[in-house]
Design a protein around this motif. Structure first.
Motif, PDB file in Angstrom:
ATOM      1  N   VAL A 108       0.843  -1.195   0.000  1.00 43.15           N
ATOM      2  CA  VAL A 108       0.000   0.000   0.000  1.00 43.15           C
ATOM      3  C   VAL A 108       0.884   1.252   0.000  1.00 43.15           C
ATOM      4  CG1 VAL A 108      -1.799   1.277   1.220  1.00 43.15           C
ATOM      5  CG2 VAL A 108      -1.811  -1.236   1.236  1.00 43.15           C
ATOM      6  N   GLN A 109       0.700   2.106  -0.987  1.00 52.00           N
ATOM      7  CA  GLN A 109       1.448   3.350  -1.071  1.00 52.00           C
ATOM      8  C   GLN A 109       0.885   4.364  -0.069  1.00 52.00           C
ATOM      9  OE1 GLN A 109       4.185   3.556  -3.202  1.00 52.00           O
ATOM     10  NE2 GLN A 109       3.701   1.386  -3.446  1.00 52.00           N
ATOM     11  N   ALA A 110       1.724   5.319   0.330  1.00 52.98           N
ATOM     12  CA  ALA A 110       1.312   6.305   1.331  1.00 52.98           C
ATOM     13  C   ALA A 110       0.080   7.086   0.883  1.00 52.98           C
ATOM     14  CB  ALA A 110       2.477   7.251   1.620  1.00 52.98           C
ATOM     15  N   ASP A 111       0.012   7.449  -0.401  1.00 52.35           N
ATOM     16  CA  ASP A 111      -1.142   8.195  -0.912  1.00 52.35           C
ATOM     17  C   ASP A 111      -2.394   7.319  -0.964  1.00 52.35           C
ATOM     18  OD1 ASP A 111       0.522  10.374  -1.334  1.00 52.35           O
ATOM     19  OD2 ASP A 111       0.970   9.792  -3.397  1.00 52.35           O
ATOM     20  N   GLU A 112      -2.186   6.026  -1.097  1.00 56.40           N
ATOM     21  CA  GLU A 112      -3.290   5.080  -1.251  1.00 56.40           C
ATOM     22  C   GLU A 112      -3.924   4.706   0.088  1.00 56.40           C
ATOM     23  OE1 GLU A 112      -3.879   0.578  -3.181  1.00 56.40           O
ATOM     24  OE2 GLU A 112      -1.879   1.391  -2.796  1.00 56.40           O
ATOM     25  N   LYS A 113      -3.138   4.725   1.154  1.00 57.21           N
ATOM     26  CA  LYS A 113      -3.598   4.223   2.446  1.00 57.21           C
ATOM     27  C   LYS A 113      -4.876   4.895   2.955  1.00 57.21           C
ATOM     28  CE  LYS A 113      -2.124   3.426   7.226  1.00 57.21           C
ATOM     29  NZ  LYS A 113      -1.017   3.561   8.207  1.00 57.21           N
ATOM     30  N   PRO A 114      -4.951   6.241   3.011  1.00 54.06           N
ATOM     31  CA  PRO A 114      -6.190   6.847   3.517  1.00 54.06           C
ATOM     32  C   PRO A 114      -7.402   6.540   2.649  1.00 54.06           C
ATOM     33  CG  PRO A 114      -4.725   8.527   2.610  1.00 54.06           C
ATOM     34  CD  PRO A 114      -3.937   7.261   2.686  1.00 54.06           C
ATOM     35  N   LEU A 115      -7.190   6.398   1.332  1.00 55.28           N
ATOM     36  CA  LEU A 115      -8.305   6.069   0.445  1.00 55.28           C
ATOM     37  C   LEU A 115      -8.804   4.650   0.702  1.00 55.28           C
ATOM     38  CD1 LEU A 115      -6.906   7.547  -2.912  1.00 55.28           C
ATOM     39  CD2 LEU A 115      -8.472   8.631  -1.291  1.00 55.28           C
ATOM     40  N   LEU A 116      -7.870   3.735   0.933  1.00 57.64           N
ATOM     41  CA  LEU A 116      -8.229   2.341   1.186  1.00 57.64           C
ATOM     42  C   LEU A 116      -8.956   2.205   2.524  1.00 57.64           C
ATOM     43  CD1 LEU A 116      -7.873  -0.446  -0.173  1.00 57.64           C
ATOM     44  CD2 LEU A 116      -5.752  -0.711   1.117  1.00 57.64           C
ATOM     45  N   GLU A 117      -8.431   2.874   3.541  1.00 58.13           N
ATOM     46  CA  GLU A 117      -9.052   2.800   4.865  1.00 58.13           C
ATOM     47  C   GLU A 117     -10.452   3.417   4.845  1.00 58.13           C
ATOM     48  OE1 GLU A 117      -5.050   2.936   7.680  1.00 58.13           O
ATOM     49  OE2 GLU A 117      -6.068   4.803   7.151  1.00 58.13           O
ATOM     50  N   ARG A 166     -17.346  -1.250   7.028  1.00 55.58           N
ATOM     51  CA  ARG A 166     -17.462  -2.605   6.479  1.00 55.58           C
ATOM     52  C   ARG A 166     -16.488  -3.546   7.184  1.00 55.58           C
ATOM     53  NH1 ARG A 166     -17.674   0.793   1.816  1.00 55.58           N
ATOM     54  NH2 ARG A 166     -19.609   0.556   0.602  1.00 55.58           N
ATOM     55  N   HIS A 167     -15.202  -3.248   7.036  1.00 55.87           N
ATOM     56  CA  HIS A 167     -14.163  -4.098   7.603  1.00 55.87           C
ATOM     57  C   HIS A 167     -12.992  -3.222   8.051  1.00 55.87           C
ATOM     58  CE1 HIS A 167     -16.289  -7.467   5.757  1.00 55.87           C
ATOM     59  NE2 HIS A 167     -16.264  -6.799   4.607  1.00 55.87           N
ATOM     60  N   GLU A 168     -12.207  -3.759   8.947  1.00 60.76           N
ATOM     61  CA  GLU A 168     -10.937  -3.141   9.288  1.00 60.76           C
ATOM     62  C   GLU A 168      -9.917  -3.531   8.219  1.00 60.76           C
ATOM     63  OE1 GLU A 168     -10.292  -1.078  11.839  1.00 60.76           O
ATOM     64  OE2 GLU A 168     -12.428  -1.177  12.376  1.00 60.76           O
ATOM     65  N   VAL A 169      -8.988  -2.647   7.927  1.00 60.23           N
ATOM     66  CA  VAL A 169      -7.947  -2.974   6.961  1.00 60.23           C
ATOM     67  C   VAL A 169      -6.589  -2.584   7.557  1.00 60.23           C
ATOM     68  CG1 VAL A 169      -8.248  -0.773   5.740  1.00 60.23           C
ATOM     69  CG2 VAL A 169      -7.120  -2.684   4.592  1.00 60.23           C
ATOM     70  N   ARG A 170      -5.688  -3.529   7.555  1.00 61.78           N
ATOM     71  CA  ARG A 170      -4.325  -3.289   8.028  1.00 61.78           C
ATOM     72  C   ARG A 170      -3.438  -3.117   6.802  1.00 61.78           C
ATOM     73  NH1 ARG A 170      -0.276  -7.758  10.792  1.00 61.78           N
ATOM     74  NH2 ARG A 170       1.548  -6.392  10.999  1.00 61.78           N
ATOM     75  N   CYS A 171      -2.816  -1.965   6.673  1.00 60.87           N
ATOM     76  CA  CYS A 171      -2.046  -1.634   5.479  1.00 60.87           C
ATOM     77  C   CYS A 171      -0.549  -1.793   5.731  1.00 60.87           C
ATOM     78  CB  CYS A 171      -2.334  -0.201   5.035  1.00 60.87           C
ATOM     79  SG  CYS A 171      -4.045   0.088   4.530  1.00 60.87           S
ATOM     80  N   LEU A 172       0.116  -2.528   4.849  1.00 66.92           N
ATOM     81  CA  LEU A 172       1.561  -2.717   4.904  1.00 66.92           C
ATOM     82  C   LEU A 172       2.177  -2.141   3.629  1.00 66.92           C
ATOM     83  CD1 LEU A 172       1.739  -6.455   6.081  1.00 66.92           C
ATOM     84  CD2 LEU A 172       1.740  -4.393   7.509  1.00 66.92           C
ATOM     85  N   ASP A 173       3.369  -1.558   3.760  1.00 64.84           N
ATOM     86  CA  ASP A 173       4.038  -1.042   2.562  1.00 64.84           C
ATOM     87  C   ASP A 173       4.912  -2.101   1.894  1.00 64.84           C
ATOM     88  OD1 ASP A 173       6.074  -1.177   4.402  1.00 64.84           O
ATOM     89  OD2 ASP A 173       6.632   0.941   4.286  1.00 64.84           O
TER      90      ASP A 173
END
Length: 330
Positions: A8-17, A23-30
């Motif tokens: 997950v890219q830094a710019d992508e993380k807030p959009l994904l969360e 709906r669901h929790e999401v744990r983001c790893l780079d």
């Protein structure tokens, strides 16, 4: 349920969360999903992978043994996934079959114009207050010939821009796109396209039949002053053959957003280390070559559509539904 998302890219993380909120929790790893990182997914029923993940048979076995049942890949391409193994293991695998074609088409043109008008060299000079024009002369696109390999949604979007420049349009694909024909495109065989085009842009998927589509023979067929752009998949171009032609002084410019050995390299910071890839290092030395790190898709619009599709894919899996995005089971 908590979903584990790799790469997950830094710019992508807030959009994904935000997309999974409620709906669901999401744990983001780079870090990217591969053999070294697959054990991290133990205990996660659903994992999400990025375009540079390496989902070979060993990785899939590790995921399945750890309890993973569903892989949601956040990309269109899936040549990095061993689907035969996934199906034998009973893993559900999904992809994003469609997102904004304009993101990639517009970036392909960005690369084409950057090398044609020597933008990188000019910018570097002016930062040093060198305002000379020597070596910066480009060419008008109007009246010249563009060859588009692959005329699907992205290729069509690229062709529409080319038509706006007033270019002669050549195309190659397994089937003609009526919209491109209406724009004035003439479909020809690959060899004719290579020989006649001033600008060649690649928009085909990476398959066994398209691997090294641009090989030494194809490169030798092209005009000495042609421009080559690849914003699709790195494996379409035989990079060593391309380096050999560049060393011979051929091509007005080459714009590459992808590289056939990019896995484990692109999307990472190697600025403080030694890059051991001699071919890529040599490629970077040519002043008429611009290399970017697989960012053609990276617009707010396209990434948003990719994430929305990923959310739907997860919902489909949990509801037992299949869609056009489902790769496994077939």
């Amino acid at each position: 349920m908590e979903i584990l998302a790799f790469g997950v890219q830094a710019d992508e993380k807030p959009l994904l969360e935000k997309a999974f909120t409620g709906r669901h929790e999401v744990r983001c790893l780079d870090v990217f999903l591969g053999e070294d990182t697959a054990p991290i997914a133990a205990g996660y029923e659903i994992v999400s992978s990025s375009v540079n993940a390496d989902l070979n048979g060993r990785v899939l076995h590790t995921l399945a043994d750890g309890g993973t049942k569903m892989i949601a890949q956040r990309s269109t391409g899936f040549n990095n996934i061993d689907l035969d193994v996934a199906r034998r293991l009973g893993l559900t695998v999904s992809r994003v079959s469609y997102y904004s074609p304009y993101s990639v088409a517009e970036f392909a043109w960005t690369l084409a114009m950057a090398v044609n008008r020597n933008i990188v060299r000019a910018s570097n000079r002016t930062r040093d207050f060198d305002f000379r024009l020597n070596g910066l002369m480009g060419r008008d696109m109007r009246g010249r010939t563009v060859g588009v390999l692959g005329t699907g949604k992205i290729g069509e979007a690229f062709t529409r821009i080319a038509a706006g420049f007033g270019m002669n349009l050549l195309g190659w694909d397994v089937a003609e796109n009526p919209a491109c024909v209406e724009l004035g495109m003439k479909y020809v065989d690959k060899e004719a396209l290579f020989a006649l085009s001033d600008l060649i842009s690649l928009h085909v998927p990476l398959l066994d039949s398209t691997h090294h589509l641009i090989d030494a023979k194809a490169l030798r067929t092209m005009k000495d002053d042609a421009i080559l752009v690849n914003s699709s998949r790195g494996g379409l171009v035989d990079t060593e053959a391309l380096v050999a032609e560049l060393r011979a002084g051929r091509f007005a410019g080459v714009g590459l957003d992808v590289y056939e050995a990019e896995s484990g390299l692109f999307f990472t910071d190697r600025s403080l280390g030694v890059v051991e890839d001699d071919t890529l290092a040599r490629l970077m030395t040519f002043p008429n070559v611009v290399v970017t790190s697989h960012q053609a898709y990276y617009t707010h619009d396209a990434v948003g559509q990719i994430i929305d599709a990923t959310v739907r894919n997860v919902a489909d899996y949990l509801a037992g539904r299949h869609s056009e995005n489902t790769l496994s089971p077939a």
